[in-house]
Design a protein around this motif. Sequence first.
Motif, PDB file in Angstrom:
ATOM      1  N   PHE A   1     -24.178 122.964   0.848  1.00 14.16           N
ATOM      2  CA  PHE A   1     -25.243 122.420  -0.556  1.00 14.16           C
ATOM      3  C   PHE A   1     -25.827 120.980   0.463  1.00 14.16           C
ATOM      4  CE2 PHE A   1     -21.163 124.432  -1.234  1.00 14.16           C
ATOM      5  CZ  PHE A   1     -21.337 124.858  -3.306  1.00 14.16           C
ATOM      6  N   TYR A   2     -26.842 121.302  -0.785  1.00 14.90           N
ATOM      7  CA  TYR A   2     -28.512 120.909  -1.209  1.00 14.90           C
ATOM      8  C   TYR A   2     -28.421 119.471  -1.841  1.00 14.90           C
ATOM      9  CZ  TYR A   2     -28.989 122.200   4.839  1.00 14.90           C
ATOM     10  OH  TYR A   2     -28.285 122.164   5.327  1.00 14.90           O
ATOM     11  N   TYR A   3     -28.666 118.300  -2.741  1.00 13.80           N
ATOM     12  CA  TYR A   3     -29.098 118.460  -3.753  1.00 13.80           C
ATOM     13  C   TYR A   3     -30.120 116.654  -4.080  1.00 13.80           C
ATOM     14  CZ  TYR A   3     -28.551 117.411  -9.336  1.00 13.80           C
ATOM     15  OH  TYR A   3     -29.024 117.274 -10.502  1.00 13.80           O
ATOM     16  N   TYR A   4     -31.142 116.624  -4.040  1.00 11.47           N
ATOM     17  CA  TYR A   4     -31.518 115.875  -4.345  1.00 11.47           C
ATOM     18  C   TYR A   4     -31.842 115.527  -6.041  1.00 11.47           C
ATOM     19  CZ  TYR A   4     -34.463 111.832  -3.239  1.00 11.47           C
ATOM     20  OH  TYR A   4     -35.545 110.832  -3.307  1.00 11.47           O
ATOM     21  N   THR A   5     -30.840 113.927  -6.635  1.00 11.46           N
ATOM     22  CA  THR A   5     -31.406 112.817  -7.456  1.00 11.46           C
ATOM     23  C   THR A   5     -31.364 111.492  -7.142  1.00 11.46           C
ATOM     24  OG1 THR A   5     -30.682 113.003  -9.397  1.00 11.46           O
ATOM     25  CG2 THR A   5     -28.470 113.422  -7.941  1.00 11.46           C
ATOM     26  N   ASN A   6     -31.008 110.946  -8.316  1.00 14.64           N
ATOM     27  CA  ASN A   6     -30.843 109.543  -8.247  1.00 14.64           C
ATOM     28  C   ASN A   6     -29.643 109.158  -7.709  1.00 14.64           C
ATOM     29  OD1 ASN A   6     -31.755 106.836  -7.826  1.00 14.64           O
ATOM     30  ND2 ASN A   6     -31.359 106.376 -10.299  1.00 14.64           N
ATOM     31  N   GLY A   7     -29.242 108.183  -6.477  1.00 10.50           N
ATOM     32  CA  GLY A   7     -27.833 108.062  -6.217  1.00 10.50           C
ATOM     33  C   GLY A   7     -27.324 108.921  -4.912  1.00 10.50           C
ATOM     34  N   HIS A   8     -27.800 110.054  -5.374  1.00 14.50           N
ATOM     35  CA  HIS A   8     -27.526 110.690  -3.886  1.00 14.50           C
ATOM     36  C   HIS A   8     -28.667 111.007  -3.733  1.00 14.50           C
ATOM     37  CE1 HIS A   8     -25.459 114.902  -2.603  1.00 14.50           C
ATOM     38  NE2 HIS A   8     -24.736 114.377  -2.288  1.00 14.50           N
ATOM     39  N   ARG A   9     -29.317 111.224  -2.305  1.00 13.75           N
ATOM     40  CA  ARG A   9     -30.988 111.112  -2.599  1.00 13.75           C
ATOM     41  C   ARG A   9     -30.444 111.794  -0.890  1.00 13.75           C
ATOM     42  NH1 ARG A   9     -34.970 107.117  -4.540  1.00 13.75           N
ATOM     43  NH2 ARG A   9     -35.719 107.292  -2.241  1.00 13.75           N
TER      44      ARG A   9
ATOM     45  N   HIS B   1     -28.245 109.113   6.522  1.00 15.07           N
ATOM     46  CA  HIS B   1     -26.218 109.574   5.746  1.00 15.07           C
ATOM     47  C   HIS B   1     -26.262 110.537   5.518  1.00 15.07           C
ATOM     48  CE1 HIS B   1     -23.338 107.918   2.765  1.00 15.07           C
ATOM     49  NE2 HIS B   1     -24.052 109.120   2.229  1.00 15.07           N
ATOM     50  N   PHE B   2     -26.927 111.248   4.997  1.00 12.97           N
ATOM     51  CA  PHE B   2     -26.469 112.174   4.727  1.00 12.97           C
ATOM     52  C   PHE B   2     -26.492 113.692   5.321  1.00 12.97           C
ATOM     53  CE2 PHE B   2     -27.774 111.366   0.078  1.00 12.97           C
ATOM     54  CZ  PHE B   2     -26.134 111.387   0.116  1.00 12.97           C
TER      55      PHE B   2
END
Length: 185
Positions: free
Chosen positions: A48-56, A173-174
């Motif tokens: 899984f890969y997801y970029y959004t504000n708070g989960h960059r 971090h990720f």
Amino acid sequence: MELQSLLNLRDVNVEELENRFKDLAQLLFQEYHIQKGNEIYDFHEIEFYYYTNGHRDAITYPRITEAGKWFFHQSGVDLTFKSDSENYGGILIKSLKHGDEIISGPLKCTWILFDVLDAFDMKQNEYPLIVHNEKTEKEIFSKKRKIDFNKDDETNQAKAKNKYKEDYLNFVHFIDAEYLFYWKK
């Protein structure tokens, strides 16, 4: 379709993203497969890969798509989340099970699924579709994604700092996020 609606993460609280990833993995592994003509491919390993504000999650490839599209990139093929310029991502297909055979590697999976498509007349049986199947119980596990990066290597650090600039700390971090899901018999 339940699966396609779950691929819209925009209204999911950032703290709940990991739970949504687990739910999606369980659904894909236990209730769906990919069908291309008469061939059936079970999801075996996904990331899984997801970029959004708070989960960059900076390693995520940007895209603008509706949920549930095939998205090709240099690492393979994703099943997309609903994506725009600020919120984007998908599920990378890492390995598939075809009968007793495991097709391992995201590029090999892409080649198997999207090889030999008619260039003049699109035929339904040539195109891979995600279809619902009878529920099968599988024990599901997660671990770190397989990202080629050594945190202790100064050359790797310099390249990543240059590439990700202000998102470098998020990238690091990720790296350790347990977003790779798989199942065993």
